[in-house]
Design a protein around this motif. Structure first.
Motif, PDB file in Angstrom:
ATOM      1  N   ARG A 158       0.826  -1.232   0.000  1.00  0.00           N
ATOM      2  CA  ARG A 158       0.000   0.000   0.000  1.00  0.00           C
ATOM      3  C   ARG A 158       0.856   1.276   0.000  1.00  0.00           C
ATOM      4  O   ARG A 158       0.593   2.202   0.765  1.00  0.00           O
ATOM      5  N   ASP A 210      -5.257   1.421  -1.168  1.00  0.00           N
ATOM      6  CA  ASP A 210      -6.670   1.150  -1.409  1.00  0.00           C
ATOM      7  C   ASP A 210      -7.286   2.333  -2.148  1.00  0.00           C
ATOM      8  O   ASP A 210      -6.943   3.489  -1.874  1.00  0.00           O
ATOM      9  N   LYS A 231      -8.079  -0.656  -7.416  1.00  0.00           N
ATOM     10  CA  LYS A 231      -8.056  -1.476  -6.200  1.00  0.00           C
ATOM     11  C   LYS A 231      -9.130  -0.891  -5.280  1.00  0.00           C
ATOM     12  O   LYS A 231      -9.037   0.277  -4.884  1.00  0.00           O
ATOM     13  N   GLU A 290     -11.568   0.317  -2.256  1.00  0.00           N
ATOM     14  CA  GLU A 290     -11.352   0.730  -0.856  1.00  0.00           C
ATOM     15  C   GLU A 290     -11.648  -0.490   0.012  1.00  0.00           C
ATOM     16  O   GLU A 290     -12.534  -1.258  -0.303  1.00  0.00           O
ATOM     17  N   THR A 291     -10.896  -0.660   1.093  1.00  0.00           N
ATOM     18  CA  THR A 291     -11.292  -1.734   2.018  1.00  0.00           C
ATOM     19  C   THR A 291     -12.439  -1.204   2.860  1.00  0.00           C
ATOM     20  O   THR A 291     -12.553  -0.002   3.085  1.00  0.00           O
ATOM     21  N   LYS A 347     -11.887  -6.944   2.174  1.00  0.00           N
ATOM     22  CA  LYS A 347     -11.674  -6.359   0.858  1.00  0.00           C
ATOM     23  C   LYS A 347     -13.018  -6.278   0.149  1.00  0.00           C
ATOM     24  O   LYS A 347     -13.836  -7.190   0.238  1.00  0.00           O
TER      25      LYS A 347
END
Ligand SMILES: C[S@@+](CC[C@H](N)C(=O)[O-])C[C@H]1O[C@@H](n2cnc3c(N)ncnc32)[C@H](O)[C@@H]1O
Length: 384
Positions: free
Chosen positions: A188, A286, A362, A364-365, A375
């Motif tokens: 990240r 993210d 990717k 966002e969590t 995830k």
């Protein structure tokens, strides 16, 4: 997979910090020189001194022959003897020695590239090869190569003109040596990835690059070993590969009916790209994007749909596919694989005038009710 460094140079010009990674020693040299702070006037002065020094060295042929016989191991010697005439070898040796005497590392790197570009050209430069960039090089015994020192002077002028347009503006741009399957970057830590990976069955970079790399101190044996680590290389190891999504599996099956060894090469390519994309996922923050530019590939007349297959692999890894756009290619500005654009092209070969831009995100969590971070589900939107 930064290649000659287009993306890192664009980052530099826009004042953005950038990291570039490539496995190819020549690509790395290009990326480094294009992003180094260089003083054009002092480069010009040193360049002129290098040319005079090379000419002086050429006045003692016996001494140059001595350097030449000590320079290469047996295998590299055979390669050099096959592809370069004795007179060219002496000229190149004189230039290489004159450049090696330059104490400043950045200037040395700049001159080394001008040196390399008198050999690695579409026409094979001062070597006896033809078609160096486009296909398997072949020996042309009738070719009379131009004087290497004169060619170096011409190239130096051109490179000085292009480097003058680049100016480092305080941002950090780092072209690094490395394998995209094992990126030396923290989880990240990256805001955006822009990359153009090799295509399945496409250009064999090392085949051309070794023509200059042998003169820059890299033995042929080492370069052959390195070539096996390139994504898309045709050398199949014994490594087993895991399962791929349905589409690539089905294309590999169709190809296996026509040619089982080509199918093994394609499986290796998709599996390696699966590893690369899982690294891309790991290093991206993210909510950040990744742009992959990829061309079409045909193997045994089968369109392997690289863009769709890579998008499917990405989805399985957790990416969202934001979209896939098609782009027309300007043939004159691109190095194309052999057989490109000839008369009587099949429809599939015509499609090589295109490339695809695959946009990935990717997600966002998000935190679910019970607490642990989860995830978001990968989604695929409608795309071409
Ligand atoms: C299509 S080229 C990139 C072209 C680039 N977009 C440019 O502007 O020149 C693909 C690059 O991937 C690099 N590459 C191949 N295998 C690699 C690997 N395992 N790790 C990192 N780079 C790799 C090649 O050396 C080559 O420079």
């Amino acid at each position: 997979m930064m290649g000659s460094g287009t993306a890192v140079v664009e980052a530099l010009l826009q004042g953005r910090s950038a990291l570039g990674l490539d496995i190819d020693p020549l690509a790395l040299r290009l990326g480094r020189v294009k992003t180094m702070p260089l003083d054009v006037d002092s480069l010009r002065q040193v360049g002129v001194r290098v040319i005079s020094r090379a000419k002086a060295l050429l006045s003692d042929l016996a001494a140059l022959d001595g350097y030449l016989s000590a320079r290469f191991d047996e295998q590299t010697r055979a390669f050099v003897d096959y592809w370069f005439l004795p007179a060219t070898q002496r000229e190149l040796m004189a230039l290489a020695l004159a450049i090696e005497e330059v104490p400043d590392r950045a200037t040395y790197r700049f001159l080394e590239l001008a040196f390399s570009s008198i050999i690695v050209t579409k026409s094979g430069g001062v070597s006896r090869a033809r078609d160096l960039a486009h296909s398997r090089p072949h020996l042309d015994k009738t070719k009379i190569p131009k004087d290497a020192v004169d060619q170096f002077a011409v190239r130096l002028r051109k490179n000085l003109a292009s480097i003058a347009q680049l100016s480092a503006n305080g941002v950090m741009v780092v072209p690094a040596a490395g394998d995209a399957r094992y990126m030396p970057f923290a989880d990240r830590s990256v805001d955006l990835i822009v990359t153009s990976p090799p295509y399945a069955n496409a250009i064999d970079y090392m085949r051309a690059h070794k023509f200059s790399l042998v003169w820059l101190g890299q033995p042929v044996g080492y370069l052959s070993q390195l070539r096996a680590e390139y994504i898309g290389s045709e050398r199949i190891g014994r490594a087993g590969y895991g399962a791929l999504p349905d589409r690539p599996e089905s294309i590999i099956r169709q190809l296996a009916e026509r040619d089982s060894s080509k199918a093994a090469i394609l499986r290796k390519y998709f599996s390696e790209m699966q590893t690369v994309m899982s690294e891309m996922y790991r290093v991206l923050r993210d909510g950040s994007a990744s742009i992959i530019v990829v061309g079409t590939s045909t193997m045994r007349d089968l369109d392997v749909q690289t863009h769709h297959c890579l998008a499917d692999i990405a989805v399985e890894l957790g990416f969202d596919v934001v979209g896939i756009a098609k782009r027309r290619l300007d043939r004159n500005k691109r190095m194309m694989p052999a057989r490109f654009g000839k008369k009587g092209d099949s429809m599939i070969e015509q499609r090589m005038h295109e490339e695809y831009v695959v946009g990935l995100l990717k997600p966002e969590t998000r935190r679910n009710e019970s607490g642990p971070i989860q995830k978001a589900q990968g989604v695929t939107r409608e795309y071409c």
